[in-house]
Design a protein around this motif. Structure first.
Motif, PDB file in Angstrom:
ATOM      1  N   ALA A  71      27.632  15.136  99.005  1.00 49.86           N
ATOM      2  CA  ALA A  71      28.448  16.120  98.285  1.00 49.86           C
ATOM      3  C   ALA A  71      29.772  16.335  99.006  1.00 49.86           C
ATOM      4  O   ALA A  71      30.839  16.383  98.380  1.00 49.86           O
ATOM      5  N   LEU A  72      29.700  16.450 100.326  1.00 58.94           N
ATOM      6  CA  LEU A  72      30.934  16.661 101.068  1.00 58.94           C
ATOM      7  C   LEU A  72      31.798  15.414 101.091  1.00 58.94           C
ATOM      8  O   LEU A  72      33.019  15.495 101.180  1.00 58.94           O
ATOM      9  N   GLY A  73      31.150  14.267 101.022  1.00 59.04           N
ATOM     10  CA  GLY A  73      31.929  13.040 100.946  1.00 59.04           C
ATOM     11  C   GLY A  73      32.744  12.999  99.665  1.00 59.04           C
ATOM     12  O   GLY A  73      33.942  12.693  99.666  1.00 59.04           O
ATOM     13  N   LEU A  74      32.089  13.360  98.569  1.00 63.68           N
ATOM     14  CA  LEU A  74      32.797  13.377  97.283  1.00 63.68           C
ATOM     15  C   LEU A  74      33.898  14.427  97.292  1.00 63.68           C
ATOM     16  O   LEU A  74      35.015  14.189  96.811  1.00 63.68           O
ATOM     17  N   PHE A  75      33.578  15.585  97.841  1.00 65.13           N
ATOM     18  CA  PHE A  75      34.568  16.653  97.928  1.00 65.13           C
ATOM     19  C   PHE A  75      35.780  16.181  98.729  1.00 65.13           C
ATOM     20  O   PHE A  75      36.927  16.412  98.358  1.00 65.13           O
ATOM     21  N   GLY A  76      35.507  15.496  99.830  1.00 64.73           N
ATOM     22  CA  GLY A  76      36.591  14.983 100.659  1.00 64.73           C
ATOM     23  C   GLY A  76      37.464  13.992  99.894  1.00 64.73           C
ATOM     24  O   GLY A  76      38.692  14.020  99.984  1.00 64.73           O
TER      25      GLY A  76
END
Lengths: 296, 406, 349
Positions: A71-76
């Motif tokens: 999720a944080l990868g996508l957010f990044g």
């Protein structure tokens, strides 16, 4: 001197923490050449994400990371595409945009949680292993193991896979890489995403140790920069070892000098290293110039 | 008989009608509150604001202040220059007649001076720095405790309660004082150290950064000193990290005292109930206190939960509730909001310890510091903290349980 | 000598200062009347607002930050050396003033001299080793210096009051730089702004200014053309640091309570100053003033309106403003205004 075993152990465990926290920043700074002031906030989001999984989904944080990290990868990647990409030729503006992002992320979390603290206290988080008279927290040991695993995997990824080599090519010479047919923007975006995902990973693995607050990212960010610059930009091994240098320095300074001075001691040494060898301990000489030349 | 009753009823109805129309027609009495709503202090600031609002709401239901409806206006500030601007806005633009607050001493310092230059009273309910009253600012009154009160309670607990429990004379006691290194922790710890040293106790003090990533070095240092009592004056994050690290490293002094926090859900969530058993907490009275010491505290806590749908954050905000009520009394006695009159009226107030809902009394010394605003000592027993010291604060049947660390 | 002059002129006509040279080279004589008008307008604003103490306190802080950002701009914008350590000089000014006033009853007006001198010295000494670093590394090194300064400030109790900081007792009077009237405070900060603007103009239209810009635009070329790069950077930093410390001194006498974390805060001081210069327009003379006039009142307004309702609400909006400004106003407000003006100019031709 009787405590030396304890101090070294402490330094190594702390080093693992710093290495894990910094590996994402190393990638972003080394490849995309962005000073991501908000990196600590991605770590903070990782922590709160793990707490959310724990409190509302009943999932142990070590499992929750399977959800939080991607999720944080996508957010990044979204952050890169929307904010950083348009600013790719303006490094100073990128710094300020990341600072604005920091304010937005910290205060959004404050608004949502009203500033109340949360902690996760799984049975594992209280476990201790004894090595003779030295007591080692299992949570910190897991963080250490994770930092080593991540360093190995990331190194393998960068050296053995095509995309990893594309990342290295772009880091070395953006224009040449482009001429070779590499989609530079896509590479940057994915690198940024991997960097933020790694910050999220660090956050998740640190939840059994810390009580989280919207501002906890700030506790790690300066030391993370020190690790990255000390270790040598873009060098995965360098950042890994840099983490231990920082951890051991803080451990020794904290016990033998004064706990409230350990940060300052670290930074004096940091400045000293920068002055003597700006490319860091493991960077190639002139590495700090690469990318900057293209941007000026 | 019937005629007298009807007449009384009519008189009452007329008075009530006049009173409500009077309340409605008179300009509201605005009180400004300096409350941080951003940054690390936001959670405590918000809590304080909530308690102020409860006090205002109750007072309005009882006829208001000087016959006027009270209106609370919040001013957000996280540093001294913002505190100054907030006071200017509250007094200059919003028309508040009094300024109250706050959470941090530096905010109080700057805000109270700005209040003086605007010729209004500054009523402090929470900040602890000794200097705030020592400096002799004429419009400044503190209804809550200072570091001196906190230190006195901690020292009393050590000398009169713990020394006996541990079977040692004060001069044989070793206290390790751990504190966070900014103004808050340092001033608390310095005062506590001073008082304990005067009583002959061996005290060592060590500071740490509240934002530290690791506190094992502090624990190892403490272990080396091998104290009987471990006294921690810190913030939430670092206190939790200290306790966890102590458990991990097997640092188990005979008694552990947390100052100012460590009595709420946050700590249970972080540390787990088992390890907390026996740990003492020096904080403001609110819950699990003898009802003759803290009148109505339980009812007020329930009111808070009902209105805001969350537990109060620690007990310091409750001191704001009580402090504001003391201010109301002073204003009624002075019959005006002008600061000279209110200060003079406050000086005449006299009520013993245990009068107010958090066990405060009221008696201001010549520096306008309330000498009867004292924290008490709680102990973790079971799933909550209960008051254990002083004896008058203890509920029926409560006694000090084992201090021994597991 | 004459060949050196040609190269100086080339530095001037480099891309970033093209818009200036398009209007011809400007000298100090051009700038002074403009400065006088602007200071006069601000003074008139103070007079108009003299009943409104809230507006005056916001204006005071705006003028202070405008001055600080202008001082920073000398080395940061003009010189391109992105220092985030200016909070150290700010703190130095505050501590010197506070110390001398509290312990030796020295008037802050006199304390300006030792404060500025100390800041200039410290600025030169600490930046000398790190000037070899470029761009972001220099910035990170300055951030590390701020952390070291914070530790020193917490520890050096006799000088800084340690963690408890310094408190200046309230004794009003011109000689104490402590004023009863809000407009007097605003006027003091206006004076500070005028000072920094004056120095900025003097430098920008002087050889030092051109050398600084040359170093900023292409350090290697500047070195190759015989400019003593290190000396230029050190001089710029020393002047910038000295001016910043004067701002810190004025600040000390305004709030009268300072703590290490407040003075050396990376975000509230160090980054904010650079940010204001950036948003206003790096390297321009009035950019920092414009930036301050946007950011500071916005910050206070948001705090007043949203601050009490939603925890952190105002800061979220400020962060969004920052992100959007960085994305859409790359040359700062000043640059945006210039491009509008040049488009209008072209159209009217």
């Amino acid at each position: 001197m009787d405590q030396i075993g304890n101090i070294i152990t402490l330094g190594l465990l702390l080093g693992g923490t710093y290495a894990l926290v910094s590996v994402g920043l190393n990638l972003i700074f080394g490849v995309v050449r962005i000073i991501n002031f908000a990196q600590g906030e991605f770590l903070m989001l990782g922590m709160y994400g793990a707490y959310f999984c724990y409190a509302f989904l009943g999932v142990d944080p070590y499992l929750g990371l399977l959800l939080v990290v991607p999720a944080l990868g996508l957010f990044g990647m979204a952050v890169y595409a929307l904010i950083m990409k348009p600013l790719q030729n303006e490094p100073i503006m990128q710094v300020f945009a990341s600072f604005g992002l920091l304010l937005v992320l910290q205060n959004t979390m404050l608004a949502i949680t009203k500033g109340l603290s949360f902690s996760i206290n799984t049975p594992l988080s209280q476990e201790v292993v004894a090595l003779g008279p030295i007591k080692i927290s299992v949570s910190r040991l897991i963080v250490l193991a994770a930092s080593a695993a991540v360093a190995l995997l990331l190194g393998a990824f960068l050296n053995r896979t095509t995309f990893g080599q594309a990342i290295r090519a772009v880091a070395q010479d953006r224009k040449a890489a482009q001429l070779m047919g590499i989609n530079v923007q896509k590479t940057y975006m994915v690198s940024f995403g991997i960097g933020t995902a790694l910050a999220g990973l660090a956050g998740t693995l640190l939840t059994p140790i810390y009580t989280m607050s919207p501002y906890i990212g700030g506790n790690f960010i300066m030391a993370a920069f020190a690790v990255v610059v000390l270790g040598g930009l873009g060098s995965v091994l360098g950042a890994f070892i840099g983490g231990f240098i920082v951890g051991l320095t803080e451990a020794f300074a904290g016990y033998y000098i004064d706990p409230s001075l350990k940060h300052a001691v670290l930074f004096v040494i940091f400045i000293g290293v920068l002055v003597v060898k700006p490319s860091g301990l493991f960077g190639k000489a002139g590495a700090e110039e690469v990318g900057l030349r293209e941007q000026s | 008989m019937k005629w007298a009753f009807t007449q009384k009823a009519a008189a009452f109805a007329v008075t009530a009608l006049l009173a409500t129309t009077a309340l409605a027609q008179d300009k509201p009495l605005k009180i400004g509150a300096i409350i941080p709503n951003t940054g690390g202090m936001a959670v405590l600031g918000n809590d304080l604001g909530n308690w102020y609002e409860i006090a205002v709401q109750q007072r309005n239901a009882n006829g208001g202040l000087l016959g006027r409806k009270i209106e609370l206006v919040r001013g957000d500030a996280v540093n001294p220059q913002e505190a100054i601007a907030a006071v200017e806005r509250l007094v200059g633009r919003e028309g508040t007649e009094i300024v109250i607050g706050t959470i941090a001493s530096s905010l109080s310092q700057a805000a109270s001076e700005a209040a003086l230059s605007n010729n209004v009273l500054f009523w402090e309910t929470g900040s602890l720095a000794k200097d705030l009253t020592e400096r002799g600012l004429p419009n400044f009154v503190r209804s809550g405790p200072s570091t001196v009160n906190f230190a006195k309670t901690a020292a009393d607990a050590v000398l009169n309660m713990l020394a006996g429990e541990l079977g040692k004379a004060p001069k044989d006691l070793k206290v390790w004082m751990e504190h966070e290194s900014s103004n808050y922790g340092t001033s608390l710890a310095e005062e506590q150290q001073r008082v304990l040293k005067e009583a002959g106790v061996k005290v060592e003090r060590l500071g740490h950064a509240a934002s530290a990533v690791d506190l094992t070095d502090s624990i190892l240092r403490a272990k080396k000193f091998n104290p009987d009592i471990w006294l921690i004056s810190g913030y939430v994050g670092d206190t939790h990290l200290l306790l966890r690290t102590a458990r991990e490293q097997g640092f188990a002094p005979s008694a552990v005292i947390l100052v100012g926090l460590g009595d709420s859900r946050e700590t249970v969530e972080a540390i787990g109930q088992d390890y907390l058993q026996g740990i003492l907490v020096v904080t403001y009275p609110r819950h699990e206190v003898n009802s003759s010491y803290a009148r109505g505290a339980d009812e007020l806590s329930a009111l808070y939960v009902e209105k805001y749908r969350q537990q109060p954050v620690g007990n310091s905000g409750f001191g704001g509730y009580v402090g504001l009520n003391i201010l109301f009394n002073a204003i009624e006695a002075a019959k005006t909001t002008k600061w000279e009159a209110v200060v003079a009226a406050a000086k005449t107030l006299d009520a013993p310890v245990g009068t107010f809902a958090n066990g405060y009394g009221v008696h201001f010394d010549d520096k306008m510091q309330n000498t009867r605003a004292n924290p008490i000592v709680y102990q973790w027993q079971g799933d909550k903290t209960v008051a254990v010291f002083p004896d008058v604060a203890r509920k029926e049947g409560v006694k000090l349980k084992s201090l021994a660390r597991p | 000598m004459s060949s050196l002059n040609i190269i100086e002129m080339s530095a001037v006509t480099d891309a970033k200062s093209r818009s200036d040279s398009a209007r011809g080279v400007r000298t100090i004589q051009h700038e002074v009347p403009i400065l006088a008008v602007i200071i006069g307008l601000l003074g008139a604003t103070i007079w108009l607002l003299s009943g409104n103490s809230f507006a005056l306190s916001v204006l005071s802080i705006t003028l202070l930050y405008a001055g600080l950002a202008t001082a920073w701009n000398i080395i940061g914008g003009l010189g391109g050396q992105f220092s985030i350590a200016h909070s150290v000089f700010f703190a130095l000014g505050a501590y010197v003033a506070g110390n001398l006033y509290i312990h030796w009853n020295v008037s802050p007006w006199i304390a300006i001299i030792p404060a500025a001198a100390l800041a200039a010295t410290v600025g030169g000494l600490v930046s000398w080793p790190v000037f070899r670093l470029r761009g972001p590394f220099f910035a990170i090194a300055t951030m590390a210096m701020t952390e070291v300064a914070l530790a020193i400030a917490m520890y050096a109790e006799p000088l800084t009051g340690g963690a408890q900081g310094l408190t200046v007792p309230w004794r009003s009077g011109l000689q104490n730089m402590i004023f009863l009237n809000k407009w007097a405070n605003a006027l003091l900060f206006l004076g500070y702004l005028a000072l920094t603007l004056g120095v900025m103009i003097a430098i920008a239209r002087s050889k030092l200014g051109y050398y600084l810009q040359a170093v900023r635009d292409n350090q290697d070329a500047a070195l190759a053309s015989g400019i003593d790069v290190l000396k230029v950077k050190l001089t710029g930093m020393a002047i910038s640091a000295a001016l910043t410390s004067v701002g810190g001194l004025a600040f000390m006498m305004y709030v009268r309570v300072v703590e290490p974390h407040g003075l050396l805060s990376l975000f509230d001081v160090g980054v904010k100053i650079a940010l204001i210069a950036l948003i206003g327009g790096l390297g321009t003379i009035y950019g920092p003033l414009l930036g301050a006039m946007l950011i500071i009142p916005l910050d206070y307004w948001l705090r007043a309106v949203i601050g009490s309702a939603v925890p952190g609400g105002g800061q979220i909006i400020l962060g969004l403003v920052l992100i959007l400004s960085a994305m859409f106003m790359k040359q700062g407000i000043n640059g945006a205004l210039k491009s509008v003006r040049s488009r209008l100019w072209r159209r009217s031709k």
